[in-house]
Design a protein around this motif. Structure first.
Motif, PDB file in Angstrom:
ATOM      1  N   VAL A 136       0.741  -1.241   0.103  1.00 38.08           N
ATOM      2  CA  VAL A 136       0.067  -0.066   0.064  1.00 38.08           C
ATOM      3  C   VAL A 136       1.005   1.358  -0.117  1.00 38.08           C
ATOM      4  O   VAL A 136       1.575   1.546   1.005  1.00 38.08           O
ATOM      5  CB  VAL A 136      -0.890   0.057   1.145  1.00 38.08           C
ATOM      6  N   CYS A 137       0.809   1.927  -0.973  1.00 36.54           N
ATOM      7  CA  CYS A 137       1.716   3.009  -1.228  1.00 36.54           C
ATOM      8  C   CYS A 137       1.003   4.274  -0.859  1.00 36.54           C
ATOM      9  O   CYS A 137      -0.449   4.554  -1.039  1.00 36.54           O
ATOM     10  CB  CYS A 137       1.975   3.083  -3.028  1.00 36.54           C
ATOM     11  N   GLY A 138       1.880   5.470  -0.679  1.00 36.23           N
ATOM     12  CA  GLY A 138       1.030   6.759  -0.485  1.00 36.23           C
ATOM     13  C   GLY A 138       0.369   6.962  -1.407  1.00 36.23           C
ATOM     14  O   GLY A 138      -0.679   7.479  -1.280  1.00 36.23           O
ATOM     15  N   SER A 139       0.683   6.690  -2.537  1.00 35.21           N
ATOM     16  CA  SER A 139      -0.042   7.093  -3.872  1.00 35.21           C
ATOM     17  C   SER A 139      -1.396   6.449  -3.826  1.00 35.21           C
ATOM     18  O   SER A 139      -2.403   7.100  -4.506  1.00 35.21           O
ATOM     19  CB  SER A 139       0.765   6.586  -5.088  1.00 35.21           C
ATOM     20  N   ASP A 140      -1.608   5.557  -3.369  1.00 33.71           N
ATOM     21  CA  ASP A 140      -2.637   4.578  -3.397  1.00 33.71           C
ATOM     22  C   ASP A 140      -3.916   5.484  -2.509  1.00 33.71           C
ATOM     23  O   ASP A 140      -5.029   5.406  -2.763  1.00 33.71           O
ATOM     24  CB  ASP A 140      -2.488   3.299  -2.733  1.00 33.71           C
ATOM     25  N   GLY A 164      -3.393  -0.900  -6.575  1.00 31.30           N
ATOM     26  CA  GLY A 164      -2.240  -2.032  -6.388  1.00 31.30           C
ATOM     27  C   GLY A 164      -0.900  -1.771  -7.504  1.00 31.30           C
ATOM     28  O   GLY A 164      -1.174  -2.715  -8.400  1.00 31.30           O
ATOM     29  N   HIS A 165      -0.143  -0.944  -7.162  1.00 31.38           N
ATOM     30  CA  HIS A 165       1.024  -0.854  -8.229  1.00 31.38           C
ATOM     31  C   HIS A 165       2.321  -1.562  -7.833  1.00 31.38           C
ATOM     32  O   HIS A 165       3.228  -1.484  -8.315  1.00 31.38           O
ATOM     33  CB  HIS A 165       1.343   0.308  -8.753  1.00 31.38           C
ATOM     34  N   GLU A 166       2.211  -2.021  -6.410  1.00 34.27           N
ATOM     35  CA  GLU A 166       3.424  -2.829  -5.665  1.00 34.27           C
ATOM     36  C   GLU A 166       3.025  -4.186  -5.496  1.00 34.27           C
ATOM     37  O   GLU A 166       2.111  -4.507  -4.657  1.00 34.27           O
ATOM     38  CB  GLU A 166       3.735  -2.117  -4.258  1.00 34.27           C
ATOM     39  N   GLY A 167       3.586  -5.031  -6.292  1.00 35.23           N
ATOM     40  CA  GLY A 167       3.180  -6.468  -6.386  1.00 35.23           C
ATOM     41  C   GLY A 167       4.484  -7.557  -6.333  1.00 35.23           C
ATOM     42  O   GLY A 167       5.271  -7.122  -7.130  1.00 35.23           O
ATOM     43  N   THR A 174       9.368  -2.199  -5.058  1.00 33.70           N
ATOM     44  CA  THR A 174       8.725  -2.067  -6.373  1.00 33.70           C
ATOM     45  C   THR A 174       8.332  -0.536  -6.746  1.00 33.70           C
ATOM     46  O   THR A 174       7.936  -0.492  -8.024  1.00 33.70           O
ATOM     47  CB  THR A 174       7.444  -2.697  -6.600  1.00 33.70           C
ATOM     48  N   CYS A 175       7.934   0.173  -5.651  1.00 34.03           N
ATOM     49  CA  CYS A 175       7.574   1.464  -5.970  1.00 34.03           C
ATOM     50  C   CYS A 175       8.465   2.560  -5.025  1.00 34.03           C
ATOM     51  O   CYS A 175       9.360   3.216  -5.579  1.00 34.03           O
ATOM     52  CB  CYS A 175       6.220   1.797  -5.631  1.00 34.03           C
ATOM     53  N   SER A 176       8.306   2.481  -3.787  1.00 33.08           N
ATOM     54  CA  SER A 176       9.240   3.487  -3.028  1.00 33.08           C
ATOM     55  C   SER A 176      10.543   3.148  -3.167  1.00 33.08           C
ATOM     56  O   SER A 176      11.318   4.031  -3.203  1.00 33.08           O
ATOM     57  CB  SER A 176       8.873   3.265  -1.343  1.00 33.08           C
TER      58      SER A 176
HETATM   59 ZN   LIG Z   1       3.730   3.815  -5.374  1.00 29.76          ZN
END
Ligand SMILES: [Zn+2]
Ligand SMILES: [Zn+2]
Length: 367
Positions: free
Chosen positions: A42-46, A64-67, A165-167
């Motif tokens: 769960v990213c801050g962007s979510d 969900g862009h981090e998987g 995967t994102c941060s």
């Molecule tokens: Zn993100």
């Protein structure tokens, strides 16, 4: 055999609880991969997307862009980015952005993060049309043939890998642009997951004193930043801007920080970050992911006459994902301690809430 359908947590209207819906598993085209999602970060962007603050998002959308997950099925032969053959059962990560590979940014300027055709799983690809499963808050995700995958060998907790995967990837991108020299004092504003990677990467690059600024309600995050290698922390809500400027100057022979990362996403923090930057230093902005308006800065005092370099950092590419993953897998930093909250798929809204309240360092949905 996989089931004929998969459940997913769908954002149908902004700010409302996510809806659990069933989608059919669509047959794969050549080169496509279906992955059984083990962990979705769960990213801050979510939270911004959930609140309707991100202009890139269509509805309905599977967030969900981090998987991280296990390969369920592949159509034809498929290799990962290291040319390793992929097989069902392999643990994999995938680059969340799909770029065109043909435009000037992809081919000539070698900045795929700036590709105008870039689309991101869980952010800019909705679930209305087949194959529907394009976000990680779901039991399965259907990846395009041109998706970049990375196989991870060995016994690793998938939840610990999602942040890469994102941060982590965005932090790797910011570090690449920062050109930290040995001994450079580093300041990070905003102690979220990106800050944890920034601190660890800065340590890897031989940074000197590292300071992280956050609020008292983020105390757990600040403590985590110290375990990642930060030397000191400052509480934003218990100090004035003048106090913080003085504290950073005290640690840096009166210069300010050579390298400053604005990782909180707040426009006020951007203005503060510029002020903290030492003469001939660099102020990087990897934390702004949605339109936050204009920021007043004293251009003469804090930029021009200090030879300060202001550096935007927009998302990341596959090289940054690989760098972040390698950092996590090195086990030189306690990334496993970052995962503070785990939620089942049907409680994904609760995961967004703990991230919005900044209670979690990292919350993970485990479909
Ligand atoms: Zn993100
Ligand atoms: Zn392109």
């Amino acid at each position: 055999m996989p089931p004929a359908t998969a459940r997913a947590a769908v954002l149908a209207s902004y700010g409302r609880p996510l809806e659990l819906r069933e989608f059919p598993l669509v047959p794969l085209a050549d080169g496509e991969v279906r992955v059984r999602v083990m962990a979705a970060g769960v990213c801050g962007s979510d939270v911004h997307i959930w609140r309707g603050e991100d202009p890139r998002t269509p509805l309905p959308l599977i967030l969900g862009h981090e998987g991280v997950g296990c390969v369920d099925e592949i159509r034809g032969a498929k290799q990962d980015v290291y040319d390793q053959e992929l097989r069902p059962g392999d643990l994999v990560l995938w680059e969340r952005g799909i770029t065109c590979g043909r435009c000037a940014y992809c081919v000539i300027r070698k900045q795929p993060a700036l590709c105008p055709h870039r689309r991101t799983y869980g952010i800019s690809v909705g679930c209305a049309d087949a194959p529907h499963l394009r976000g990680a808050y779901a039991e399965y995700i259907h990846l395009r043939a041109d998706a970049h995958l990375i196989r991870v060998d060995g016994d690793v907790d998938p939840a610990v890998l999602v942040s890469a995967t994102c941060s982590g990837a965005c932090a790797a991108h910011a570090i690449e642009q920062a050109h930290i020299r040995p001994g450079d004092a580093v300041l990070v504003l905003g102690p979220g997951p990106m800050a944890m990677f920034l601190v660890a990467f800065a340590r890897e690059r031989g940074a000197g004193h590292i300071t992280v600024i956050g609020s008292r309600r983020s105390a757990a995050r600040l403590a985590m930043a110290q375990r990642m290698g930060a030397d000191s922390v400052l509480f934003r809500d218990e100090t004035s801007l003048a106090d913080r400027l003085e504290a950073v100057r005290d640690q840096t022979h009166g210069f300010g920080a050579c390298v400053v990362f604005e990782a909180s996403g707040s426009p006020e923090a951007v203005a503060e970050a510029v002020e903290h930057t030492a003469p001939y230093g660099t102020c990087l902005i990897p934390g702004i992911a949605v339109p936050v308006g204009r920021v007043p800065v004293s251009v003469f005092e804090h930029i021009a006459r200090k030879n300060v370099r202001l550096q935007g950092v927009w998302v990341s590419d596959t090289s940054h994902l690989c760098a972040a993953l390698d950092l996590v897998l090195s086990r030189r930093y306690p990334f496993d301690e970052m995962v503070t909250h785990r939620f089942p798929l049907d409680e994904a809204t609760g995961a967004l809430e703990v991230v919005e309240r900044r209670e979690a360092v990292k919350a993970v949905v485990m479909p």
